[in-house]
Motif scaffolding. Structure first.
Motif, PDB file in Angstrom:
ATOM      1  N   UNK A   1      -5.466  -0.639 -10.502  1.00 34.35           N
ATOM      2  CA  UNK A   1      -6.281  -1.805 -10.854  1.00 34.35           C
ATOM      3  C   UNK A   1      -7.479  -1.240 -11.578  1.00 34.35           C
ATOM      4  N   UNK A   2      -7.899  -0.181 -11.316  1.00 35.87           N
ATOM      5  CA  UNK A   2      -9.029   0.502 -12.067  1.00 35.87           C
ATOM      6  C   UNK A   2      -8.723   0.850 -13.483  1.00 35.87           C
ATOM      7  N   UNK A   3      -7.313   1.222 -13.706  1.00 35.33           N
ATOM      8  CA  UNK A   3      -6.957   1.161 -15.190  1.00 35.33           C
ATOM      9  C   UNK A   3      -6.648  -0.070 -15.747  1.00 35.33           C
ATOM     10  N   UNK A   4      -6.181  -1.191 -15.152  1.00 33.38           N
ATOM     11  CA  UNK A   4      -6.060  -2.387 -15.700  1.00 33.38           C
ATOM     12  C   UNK A   4      -7.208  -3.204 -16.131  1.00 33.38           C
TER      13      UNK A   4
ATOM     14  N   UNK B   1       4.919   2.710 -10.056  1.00 29.48           N
ATOM     15  CA  UNK B   1       3.699   2.012 -10.564  1.00 29.48           C
ATOM     16  C   UNK B   1       3.702   1.145 -11.691  1.00 29.48           C
ATOM     17  N   UNK B   2       4.612   1.310 -12.691  1.00 30.19           N
ATOM     18  CA  UNK B   2       4.670   0.568 -13.746  1.00 30.19           C
ATOM     19  C   UNK B   2       5.093  -0.665 -13.430  1.00 30.19           C
TER      20      UNK B   2
ATOM     21  N   UNK C   1     -14.774  -7.320  -8.343  1.00 31.42           N
ATOM     22  CA  UNK C   1     -13.202  -7.151  -8.127  1.00 31.42           C
ATOM     23  C   UNK C   1     -12.889  -6.382  -6.950  1.00 31.42           C
ATOM     24  N   UNK C   2     -11.678  -6.864  -6.173  1.00 33.05           N
ATOM     25  CA  UNK C   2     -11.497  -6.352  -4.812  1.00 33.05           C
ATOM     26  C   UNK C   2     -10.197  -6.200  -4.930  1.00 33.05           C
ATOM     27  N   UNK C   3      -9.615  -5.049  -4.101  1.00 35.86           N
ATOM     28  CA  UNK C   3      -8.011  -4.830  -4.061  1.00 35.86           C
ATOM     29  C   UNK C   3      -7.769  -4.578  -2.595  1.00 35.86           C
ATOM     30  N   UNK C   4      -6.882  -5.403  -1.931  1.00 34.29           N
ATOM     31  CA  UNK C   4      -6.468  -5.099  -0.619  1.00 34.29           C
ATOM     32  C   UNK C   4      -5.041  -5.365  -0.353  1.00 34.29           C
TER      33      UNK C   4
ATOM     34  N   UNK D   1      -3.017   1.635  -0.501  1.00 43.53           N
ATOM     35  CA  UNK D   1      -4.119   0.836  -0.924  1.00 43.53           C
ATOM     36  C   UNK D   1      -4.969   1.924  -2.019  1.00 43.53           C
ATOM     37  N   UNK D   2      -4.803   3.223  -1.693  1.00 42.98           N
ATOM     38  CA  UNK D   2      -5.349   4.158  -2.733  1.00 42.98           C
ATOM     39  C   UNK D   2      -4.533   3.873  -4.110  1.00 42.98           C
ATOM     40  N   UNK D   3      -3.290   3.947  -3.999  1.00 43.83           N
ATOM     41  CA  UNK D   3      -2.424   3.709  -5.005  1.00 43.83           C
ATOM     42  C   UNK D   3      -2.806   2.323  -5.810  1.00 43.83           C
ATOM     43  N   UNK D   4      -2.959   1.483  -5.053  1.00 42.60           N
ATOM     44  CA  UNK D   4      -3.180  -0.226  -5.654  1.00 42.60           C
ATOM     45  C   UNK D   4      -4.482  -0.010  -6.646  1.00 42.60           C
TER      46      UNK D   4
END
Length: 298
Positions: A86-89, A139-140, A105-108, A79-82
């Motif tokens: 997302x924060x960069x994108x 990651x890419x 925005x949400x990421x789960x 989750x931390x990774x995703x």
């Protein structure tokens, strides 16, 4: 002769929808070019109902997953990774749609063997553990998947499909009524028109997938993720998804077609990636994935 006339009438009715694609929208000056968004998205999201439905559905999905202990907690490493990706994108996604700056925005992450991920209207992103674990995404590659799903939301493909489906149904029903008025079999016209309409919707879906691939590449490259990971991603997909339906009956383009399309846009997105990494384009090493059998991408 009468059957041919009825089929021609149905085809002409069902195929009128693409002509309505005239809406204005924004895209960056450099990078990829995909043209204007469809006016059909406005028809499919009258009053913002689709956005509200998407938010409600996402909330319910997360609630159900939490009850089943399938919703990964905030401190889960994936989750931390995703969320970091997302924060960069997201900053590079905003120029594609004026409304995106207002999205919550949400990421789960959901525990499931499904090889799937999505981004609902309003920036509601979900990944399944199946896509991360089965494909062993770098990651890419995660950025390519996430950029693709975000692009669907930015280009409002869900609303567009809903609008096209509504317009097509109206046209087919209108053709059937007109046929009956002329003394023909309205049900036959409706049936033929329905078949053509369904095939047309599949084509629309494949076009949406291609557009999301291209826009997603652009977003990922600007954020500093290697666009060449898209080739490795679909090579991995090909390994685990060898029994795909025939291309013309699928809502997704064939894997080889997607790879060719991605490669075609390297001249547009690789300079963006090099700029984000602050290196000379000619000095970039080949992209190497982490799975044996997936060749390096130059």
């Amino acid at each position: 002769m009468m059957k041919k006339s009825l089929l021609a009438l149905a085809i002409s009715s069902a195929c009128c929808v693409p002509a309505l694609v005239t809406a204005q929208d924004h895209e960056p000056q450099d990078g990829v070019k995909v043209g204007k968004m469809s006016m059909m998205r406005k028809l499919g999201n009258l009053g913002g109902n689709l956005d509200q439905q998407a938010a409600t559905q996402y909330m319910q999905t997360m609630k159900d997953a939490e009850q089943k202990r399938a919703l990964a907690p905030d401190n889960h490493p994936q989750v931390i990774r995703l969320r970091a990706i997302a924060k960069k994108l997201i900053p590079f996604a905003l120029p594609w749609n004026d409304r995106a700056a207002e999205w919550k925005w949400e990421v789960n992450l959901l525990g499931s063997t499904q090889i799937n991920a999505y981004c609902m209207p309003g920036g509601k992103i979900a990944f399944y553990t199946g896509i991360l674990d089965t494909l062993k995404l770098t990651d890419d590659e995660v950025a390519i998947v996430m950029g693709h799903e975000i692009a669907h939301a930015l280009r409002e493909h869900g609303a567009e499909r809903a609008g096209k489906s509504l317009a097509t149904n109206i046209l087919v029903k209108g053709a059937a009524l007109f046929a009956e008025y002329k003394g023909y079999n309205g049900q036959a016209v409706a049936g033929a028109g329905g078949v053509v309409a369904n095939l047309s919707m599949l084509k629309f879906s494949r076009d949406d997938e291609t557009e999301a691939d291209i826009v997603g590449l652009d977003i990922a490259a600007r954020a500093g993720y290697d666009p060449r990971a898209g080739v490795a991603l679909w090579q991995k997909m090909g390994i685990v998804n060898k029994k795909a339906p025939p291309k013309w009956l699928s809502t997704h383009p064939a894997g080889t077609d997607r790879i060719n399309e991605i490669r075609k846009h390297f001249p547009e997105v690789m300079p963006l990636y090099a700029k984000a990494k602050d290196v000379d384009l000619s000095t970039l090493p080949p992209y190497r994935s982490n799975v044996k059998g997936v060749p390096e991408v130059k």
